[in-house]
Every structure is written in structure tokens, then in C-alpha cells.
Design a protein around this motif. Structure first.
Motif, PDB file in Angstrom:
ATOM      1  N   PHE A 239       0.940  -1.206  -0.105  1.00 21.08           N
ATOM      2  CA  PHE A 239       0.158   0.117  -0.037  1.00 21.08           C
ATOM      3  C   PHE A 239       0.874   1.259   0.071  1.00 21.08           C
ATOM      4  O   PHE A 239       0.666   2.118  -0.855  1.00 21.08           O
ATOM      5  CB  PHE A 239      -0.895   0.071   1.062  1.00 21.08           C
ATOM      6  CG  PHE A 239      -1.781   1.324   1.340  1.00 21.08           C
ATOM      7  CD1 PHE A 239      -2.777   1.656   0.592  1.00 21.08           C
ATOM      8  CD2 PHE A 239      -1.413   2.365   2.322  1.00 21.08           C
ATOM      9  CE1 PHE A 239      -3.472   2.686   0.659  1.00 21.08           C
ATOM     10  CE2 PHE A 239      -1.915   3.516   2.486  1.00 21.08           C
ATOM     11  CZ  PHE A 239      -3.142   3.646   1.803  1.00 21.08           C
ATOM     12  N   GLU A 240       1.873   1.422   1.078  1.00 17.16           N
ATOM     13  CA  GLU A 240       2.564   2.425   1.056  1.00 17.16           C
ATOM     14  C   GLU A 240       3.392   2.818  -0.420  1.00 17.16           C
ATOM     15  O   GLU A 240       3.418   3.911  -0.731  1.00 17.16           O
ATOM     16  CB  GLU A 240       3.668   2.518   2.233  1.00 17.16           C
ATOM     17  CG  GLU A 240       3.025   2.338   3.498  1.00 17.16           C
ATOM     18  CD  GLU A 240       4.011   2.447   4.568  1.00 17.16           C
ATOM     19  OE1 GLU A 240       5.063   1.844   4.258  1.00 17.16           O
ATOM     20  OE2 GLU A 240       3.775   2.539   5.665  1.00 17.16           O
ATOM     21  N   ASN A 241       4.157   1.932  -1.027  1.00 20.30           N
ATOM     22  CA  ASN A 241       4.927   2.050  -2.109  1.00 20.30           C
ATOM     23  C   ASN A 241       4.006   2.109  -3.297  1.00 20.30           C
ATOM     24  O   ASN A 241       4.347   3.321  -4.144  1.00 20.30           O
ATOM     25  CB  ASN A 241       5.510   0.734  -2.454  1.00 20.30           C
ATOM     26  CG  ASN A 241       6.857   0.416  -1.436  1.00 20.30           C
ATOM     27  OD1 ASN A 241       7.965   1.076  -1.769  1.00 20.30           O
ATOM     28  ND2 ASN A 241       6.650  -0.321  -0.301  1.00 20.30           N
ATOM     29  N   TYR A 242       2.931   1.576  -3.425  1.00 19.97           N
ATOM     30  CA  TYR A 242       1.843   1.986  -4.648  1.00 19.97           C
ATOM     31  C   TYR A 242       1.325   3.256  -4.351  1.00 19.97           C
ATOM     32  O   TYR A 242       0.762   3.863  -5.625  1.00 19.97           O
ATOM     33  CB  TYR A 242       0.761   0.627  -4.907  1.00 19.97           C
ATOM     34  CG  TYR A 242       1.722  -0.499  -5.554  1.00 19.97           C
ATOM     35  CD1 TYR A 242       2.104  -0.338  -6.854  1.00 19.97           C
ATOM     36  CD2 TYR A 242       2.120  -1.686  -4.913  1.00 19.97           C
ATOM     37  CE1 TYR A 242       2.752  -1.600  -7.576  1.00 19.97           C
ATOM     38  CE2 TYR A 242       2.497  -2.789  -5.610  1.00 19.97           C
ATOM     39  CZ  TYR A 242       2.873  -2.516  -6.793  1.00 19.97           C
ATOM     40  OH  TYR A 242       3.552  -3.666  -7.836  1.00 19.97           O
ATOM     41  N   SER A 243       0.908   3.642  -3.290  1.00 20.09           N
ATOM     42  CA  SER A 243       0.135   4.884  -3.163  1.00 20.09           C
ATOM     43  C   SER A 243       1.003   6.309  -3.492  1.00 20.09           C
ATOM     44  O   SER A 243       0.914   7.268  -3.697  1.00 20.09           O
ATOM     45  CB  SER A 243      -0.239   5.078  -1.483  1.00 20.09           C
ATOM     46  OG  SER A 243       0.955   5.014  -0.785  1.00 20.09           O
ATOM     47  N   HIS A 244       2.469   6.051  -3.614  1.00 17.92           N
ATOM     48  CA  HIS A 244       3.329   6.821  -3.824  1.00 17.92           C
ATOM     49  C   HIS A 244       3.322   7.151  -5.447  1.00 17.92           C
ATOM     50  O   HIS A 244       3.267   8.272  -5.877  1.00 17.92           O
ATOM     51  CB  HIS A 244       4.799   6.381  -3.851  1.00 17.92           C
ATOM     52  CG  HIS A 244       5.520   6.381  -2.286  1.00 17.92           C
ATOM     53  ND1 HIS A 244       6.309   5.528  -1.980  1.00 17.92           N
ATOM     54  CD2 HIS A 244       4.699   6.646  -1.306  1.00 17.92           C
ATOM     55  CE1 HIS A 244       6.569   5.711  -0.580  1.00 17.92           C
ATOM     56  NE2 HIS A 244       5.575   6.416  -0.156  1.00 17.92           N
ATOM     57  N   PHE A 246       0.289   7.932  -6.805  1.00 15.82           N
ATOM     58  CA  PHE A 246      -0.764   9.073  -6.911  1.00 15.82           C
ATOM     59  C   PHE A 246      -0.180  10.344  -6.424  1.00 15.82           C
ATOM     60  O   PHE A 246      -0.871  11.245  -6.462  1.00 15.82           O
ATOM     61  CB  PHE A 246      -1.840   8.601  -5.917  1.00 15.82           C
ATOM     62  CG  PHE A 246      -2.511   7.309  -6.723  1.00 15.82           C
ATOM     63  CD1 PHE A 246      -3.218   7.412  -7.528  1.00 15.82           C
ATOM     64  CD2 PHE A 246      -2.116   6.163  -5.859  1.00 15.82           C
ATOM     65  CE1 PHE A 246      -3.811   6.077  -7.845  1.00 15.82           C
ATOM     66  CE2 PHE A 246      -2.802   4.757  -6.521  1.00 15.82           C
ATOM     67  CZ  PHE A 246      -3.704   5.055  -7.653  1.00 15.82           C
ATOM     68  N   GLN A 247       1.114  10.463  -5.822  1.00  8.96           N
ATOM     69  CA  GLN A 247       1.686  11.537  -5.411  1.00  8.96           C
ATOM     70  C   GLN A 247       2.586  12.407  -6.601  1.00  8.96           C
ATOM     71  O   GLN A 247       3.018  11.537  -7.671  1.00  8.96           O
ATOM     72  CB  GLN A 247       2.836  11.226  -4.144  1.00  8.96           C
ATOM     73  CG  GLN A 247       2.209  10.671  -3.213  1.00  8.96           C
ATOM     74  CD  GLN A 247       3.100  10.232  -2.053  1.00  8.96           C
ATOM     75  OE1 GLN A 247       4.359  10.889  -1.994  1.00  8.96           O
ATOM     76  NE2 GLN A 247       2.641   9.764  -0.838  1.00  8.96           N
ATOM     77  N   GLN A 250       7.404  11.422  -5.966  1.00  8.57           N
ATOM     78  CA  GLN A 250       7.649  10.322  -5.359  1.00  8.57           C
ATOM     79  C   GLN A 250       8.779  10.205  -4.637  1.00  8.57           C
ATOM     80  O   GLN A 250       9.869  10.339  -5.263  1.00  8.57           O
ATOM     81  CB  GLN A 250       7.730   9.221  -6.428  1.00  8.57           C
ATOM     82  CG  GLN A 250       6.560   9.102  -7.316  1.00  8.57           C
ATOM     83  CD  GLN A 250       6.586   7.991  -8.180  1.00  8.57           C
ATOM     84  OE1 GLN A 250       7.262   6.966  -8.175  1.00  8.57           O
ATOM     85  NE2 GLN A 250       5.583   7.842  -9.282  1.00  8.57           N
TER      86      GLN A 250
END
Length: 279
Positions: A239-244, A246-247, A250
Motif C-alpha cells: 500500500f505504501e509503495n503503490y500509493s506513492h 498517486f503523489q 515520489q
């Protein structure tokens, strides 16, 4: 006027109370429907989590590196595929910085691999000897910090109530990079209160040993109950890695044992000016 204001407020309060009482059945109905819908969701979430956790207990080291790359905490060591089983036997432990971890072109080229590529020393040793190898390598300042992490992670896994007991390693292979480990180690013990001007004293070795044990214990106490769960480590990491993605910017987060909460010392500033840390 004061009496009139009190009368008006009383009337308003009475109307609000009456309206609320009329809405109570509706609110109760909505709450009941929501509870009815949430119950099976919660139950199935628990069942799936337990099932996944049980599966990972036996197959954690069979996952492709694309997934293992996102795991965190001490349990990620058990996911390494440089051993014959999840819990190793008569294994060799590798301790050190980024060189022991495996940072380099091989890792960068295979970080999204759906297989289990060989990119580090522990993979090559396992392929050559068929012995169980665990790398406690941790990118950071030096071997001192990596030793702290290794001790705390070993203690965490070996005392975990959810995993089989992890025996002590048969052999410990300590990496030392002469390019920067010496100066990094001096800075690390200095940050933790050791007077490096006394490094040549006879009792310095014992003091550093005590410092190592106390600092490793601090790291051990920082682990939470959730760190025992392989499923939690995997899902949170994903979750933490793939949520990046959307930033807009990154961040590049690599495992590190550097405590950024500590105030930087003047020695650290001098190091950044004169010594390049490539660990």
C-alpha cells in the motif's frame, strides 16, 4: 428582554428535542442496516487475513521478489529465498551495510521481477553451497548500526509467539567496507554518547559492547505486535509503495537504520562535507 430571550431559547430547544426524538427511529434503522452489512465484511476480513497468514507461514520464501521487495520489519528476513525453508537451519548470517543487503545494479535491474533473481551475496552463497543464508544487511551509515538492527531483529523473530524459534546462526559473516565504514562507525557511537577520544582506552571495547546491547534493546522495543504478522507487513508495504504513484513527487525510500529524529552533530556536518557515504 432577558425573560423573552429565555422563552425563545426554551421553545427552540423544545422543537429541536422533538425533532430529534422523531428522527431516532430512522437513525436506529440506518445504524441497524449498517451493522448488518458490516458484520459479514468484518468476519470475512478476519477469516481471509488468518488464512493468508497461515499460507505465508509456509510459503513466505516462495513469493516473487516483486512482492518481497515491499515487505518490512524483521519478518522480511524470513522471506529471503536464499535458504531451503522459511525458518533456516544451521544458517549463515550476513551482517553489514548496503553491500551485505545487495544494493547495486543487479538489484535495480530485478526489483520488479516476478521470479526470484540472484542479486546479492547471500543468493550466490546459497546457490553455490545449498546452505541456508540470511542477510541482515541494512543500508545505512556503518556496520555498528547494522549490528544493532541484526541483534534486535534476531531477538524479535526468535522470541515471536507466532513463528517457530529461530536458532542462533552457525556462522556470522560480517561485511566491512574500508571506504566509509570506519568513519561511519565512529560517528554512530559518538551520536549515542560515546567519547571517541577514548577509543584507544583499555575499557573502550567493553563500553562499546554495553552500548551495542542497550541500543539494540531500544530498537527491539520499537517493534509492534503487528510486526509479527507477515500479511500485515506485506499489505502495508504494498500500500505504501503503490500509493506513492498517486503523489506528484515520489519519495525514494530505502531501508535504513539511520535515526533521523536525532539532532545532527557537528561531526556529521563535517562528514557530509569531506566524506561521501556510499553505503
Amino acid at each position: 428582554m432577558a425573560i423573552l430571550a429565555k422563552i425563545v431559547l426554551s421553545v427552540i430547544a423544545l422543537n429541536l428535542h422533538t425533532t430529534f426524538l422523531k428522527q431516532v427511529p430512522c437513525i436506529k434503522k440506518i445504524f441497524k442496516i449498517a451493522l448488518t452489512l458490516l458484520k459479514p465484511l468484518v468476519v470475512w476480513s478476519i477469516i481471509l487475513t488468518v488464512a493468508i497468514e497461515l499460507v505465508l507461514h509456509w510459503t513466505l520464501d516462495d513469493l516473487p521478489y516483486k512482492f518481497l521487495n515491499h515487505t518490512s520489519g524483521p519478518i522480511r528476513r524470513l522471506g529471503q529465498y536464499s535458504k531451503n525453508e522459511v525458518i533456516p537451519n544451521n544458517y549463515i548470517a550476513i551482517v553489514g551495510d548496503s553491500h551485505a543487503y545487495g544494493f547495486g545494479p543487479w538489484l535495480y535491474d530485478n526489483s520488479w521481477s516476478w521470479g526470484q533473481p540472484d542479486f546479492a551475496t547471500h543468493h550466490l552463497l546459497h546457490a553455490k553451497t545449498n546452505l541456508d543464508i540470511i542477510s541482515f544487511g541494512y543500508p545505512g551509515y556503518g556496520t555498528f548500526g547494522s549490528c544493532l538492527t541484526s541483534v534486535s531483529e534476531y531477538k524479535f523473530v526468535s522470541e515471536s509467539s507466532l513463528w517457530s524459534e529461530l536458532a542462533e546462526p552457525k556462522i556470522i559473516l560480517l561485511f566491512f567496507y574500508e571506504g566509509n565504514d570506519l568513519i561511519n562507525n565512529l560517528h554512530e557511537i559518538e551520536q549515542r554518547g560515546f567519547d571517541i577520544s577514548r577509543i584507544s582506552n583499555d575499557d573502550a571495547k567493553d563500553e562499546i559492547g554495553i552500548l551495542l546491547k542497550s541500543e539494540a534493546l531500544k530498537l527491539y522495543k520499537d517493534w509492534s505486535w503487528f510486526d509479527h504478522l507477515a500479511s500485515w507487513n506485506l499489505f502495508i508495504g504494498l500500500f505504501e509503495n503503490y500509493s506513492h504513484g498517486f503523489q506528484t513527487t515520489q519519495p525514494v525510500d530505502h531501508p535504513t537504520n539511520i535515526d533521523h529524529s536525532r539532532p545532527r552533530l557537528e561531526a556529521d556536518d563535517n562528514q557530509s562535507k569531506h566524506t561521501e557515504n556510499i553505503a
